[in-house]
Scaffold this motif. Structure first.
Motif, PDB file in Angstrom:
ATOM      1  N   VAL A   1       4.543   6.285   3.040  1.00 22.02           N
ATOM      2  CA  VAL A   1       3.213   5.717   3.246  1.00 22.02           C
ATOM      3  C   VAL A   1       2.822   5.054   1.926  1.00 22.02           C
ATOM      4  O   VAL A   1       2.497   5.735   0.951  1.00 22.02           O
ATOM      5  CB  VAL A   1       2.205   6.799   3.661  1.00 22.02           C
ATOM      6  N   ARG A   2       2.907   3.733   1.884  1.00 20.15           N
ATOM      7  CA  ARG A   2       2.869   3.018   0.609  1.00 20.15           C
ATOM      8  C   ARG A   2       1.571   3.190  -0.162  1.00 20.15           C
ATOM      9  O   ARG A   2       1.591   3.340  -1.402  1.00 20.15           O
ATOM     10  CB  ARG A   2       3.135   1.526   0.837  1.00 20.15           C
ATOM     11  N   ASP A   3       0.422   3.165   0.496  1.00 24.84           N
ATOM     12  CA  ASP A   3      -0.819   3.302  -0.265  1.00 24.84           C
ATOM     13  C   ASP A   3      -0.964   4.719  -0.832  1.00 24.84           C
ATOM     14  O   ASP A   3      -1.409   4.902  -1.966  1.00 24.84           O
ATOM     15  CB  ASP A   3      -2.045   2.896   0.558  1.00 24.84           C
ATOM     16  N   TRP A   4      -0.534   5.716  -0.082  1.00 25.85           N
ATOM     17  CA  TRP A   4      -0.574   7.086  -0.602  1.00 25.85           C
ATOM     18  C   TRP A   4       0.485   7.297  -1.686  1.00 25.85           C
ATOM     19  O   TRP A   4       0.282   8.081  -2.606  1.00 25.85           O
ATOM     20  CB  TRP A   4      -0.388   8.081   0.540  1.00 25.85           C
ATOM     21  N   GLN A   5       1.600   6.611  -1.592  1.00 26.35           N
ATOM     22  CA  GLN A   5       2.624   6.703  -2.636  1.00 26.35           C
ATOM     23  C   GLN A   5       2.059   6.270  -3.986  1.00 26.35           C
ATOM     24  O   GLN A   5       2.357   6.875  -5.022  1.00 26.35           O
ATOM     25  CB  GLN A   5       3.821   5.815  -2.283  1.00 26.35           C
ATOM     26  N   GLN A   6       1.252   5.227  -3.966  1.00 29.67           N
ATOM     27  CA  GLN A   6       0.748   4.678  -5.218  1.00 29.67           C
ATOM     28  C   GLN A   6      -0.438   5.452  -5.791  1.00 29.67           C
ATOM     29  O   GLN A   6      -0.900   5.154  -6.891  1.00 29.67           O
ATOM     30  CB  GLN A   6       0.341   3.213  -5.007  1.00 29.67           C
ATOM     31  N   ARG A   7      -0.919   6.461  -5.084  1.00 32.96           N
ATOM     32  CA  ARG A   7      -2.054   7.239  -5.587  1.00 32.96           C
ATOM     33  C   ARG A   7      -1.669   8.205  -6.698  1.00 32.96           C
ATOM     34  O   ARG A   7      -2.520   8.741  -7.388  1.00 32.96           O
ATOM     35  CB  ARG A   7      -2.705   8.026  -4.439  1.00 32.96           C
ATOM     36  N   THR A   8      -0.361   8.473  -6.829  1.00 35.20           N
ATOM     37  CA  THR A   8       0.084   9.414  -7.853  1.00 35.20           C
ATOM     38  C   THR A   8       1.451   8.985  -8.372  1.00 35.20           C
ATOM     39  O   THR A   8       2.298   8.521  -7.593  1.00 35.20           O
ATOM     40  CB  THR A   8       0.172  10.844  -7.290  1.00 35.20           C
ATOM     41  N   PRO A   9       1.697   9.122  -9.661  1.00 35.13           N
ATOM     42  CA  PRO A   9       3.000   8.701 -10.207  1.00 35.13           C
ATOM     43  C   PRO A   9       4.170   9.535  -9.704  1.00 35.13           C
ATOM     44  O   PRO A   9       5.321   9.119  -9.831  1.00 35.13           O
ATOM     45  CB  PRO A   9       2.817   8.852 -11.724  1.00 35.13           C
TER      46      PRO A   9
END
Length: 283
Positions: free
Chosen positions: A160-168
């Motif tokens: 899930v790309r947007d959730w992936q980018q929420r944390t390093p």
């Protein structure tokens, strides 16, 4: 040998796929894949003996396949491991392998549905070769790493790309329920002449999205084992997914995110095909 985990008459067991039927592990053999792998070469030898002795075959139509390792103790993935994928992301080639964790509750089997969650439409596919650890090990040198790999399977590192980018760490975006399709079976390492020379293709419906060879990996399977085992003890049933090549949906124009009604099909030479429909998350 193609090892499977399956349900027949309400009971879970493991066995070997022979043509279009299964020889179920019986007698003193474990009925759990992680325990079977932990039992070592003697368990595999006994299962082969049962196959050779014309043990009863269960037709595939009478069973439901689960993921070969339905709940791995560790489920690790590596990011940015194909040069063409790095190029399409615009990032630099990593100096060290970039590992992340997928939570084991995301694992589903061949044929089960990938859910597009209500909270995001940015669900992406990543066709990958995965390997499964067969021996408890630590500090494994690269030239011995092949000895601790039980076999190889196919993984779809759904993200899930947007959730992936929420944390390093990427963990949340990699771990949604149903976002770890794996299977359909585990091909034992002795059946794979070279895991670093396998064709890999991913289709969404009838559109070919990814086409690569595992020889294009930056860090190969043996190097991954050596690197990881410096930090942690690897155990039978641990799954390591080896990264995805170019062609992911997030880099398409327009975006090629998965939508309900589509089907993802990943084929890896000498292993087989992993197919999963995509549906909206049930209420």
């Amino acid at each position: 040998m193609k090892l499977v985990t399956f349900i027949c008459n309400g009971q879970s067991n493991i066995g070997a796929l022979i043509d279009d039927a299964i020889v179920a592990a019986s007698g003193e053999l474990p009925n759990d894949m992680m325990e079977f792998l932990a039992a070592g070469e003697s368990a595999k030898t006994e299962l082969q003996r049962q196959i050779d002795s014309s043990a009863p075959r269960i037709p595939m139509t009478a069973v439901t396949l689960l993921a070969p390792v339905p709940r791995p103790g560790k489920f690790l993935g590596i990011g940015l491991n194909y040069a063409d994928h790095i190029s399409e992301t615009g990032r630099e080639k990593p100096e060290y392998p970039t590992f992340f964790t997928k939570q084991s509750t995301c694992v589903i089997a061949n044929g089960e549905a990938i859910h597009v969650p209500n909270i995001s439409e940015k669900v992406d596919y990543e066709g990958e070769l995965a390997f499964v650890i067969g021996k408890r090990c630590k500090n494994v040198p690269v030239d011995k790493a092949h000895e601790v790999i039980a076999g190889y399977t196919i993984c779809n590192d759904v993200t899930v790309r947007d959730w992936q980018q929420r944390t390093p760490t990427w963990t949340l975006g990699k771990s949604f329920d149903t976002h770890g399709p794996m299977g359909p079976w585990l091909v034992t390492a002795d059946e794979i002449a070279d895991p670093h020379n396998l064709g890999l293709k991913t289709w969404v419906d009838d559109e070919l999205r990814q086409s690569a060879n595992t020889g294009e990996m930056i860090f190969n399977c043996y190097e991954m084992v050596a690197y990881l085992s410096q930090a942690m003890t690897l155990e039978p049933g641990d799954v390591i997914s080896t990264g995805t090549p170019a062609g992911v949906g997030v880099k398409m124009k327009p975006r090629g995110y998965l939508m309900p009604g589509q089907t993802v099909r990943i084929e890896i030479e000498s292993i087989g095909t992993l197919t999963n429909p995509v549906i909206a998350e049930p209420e």
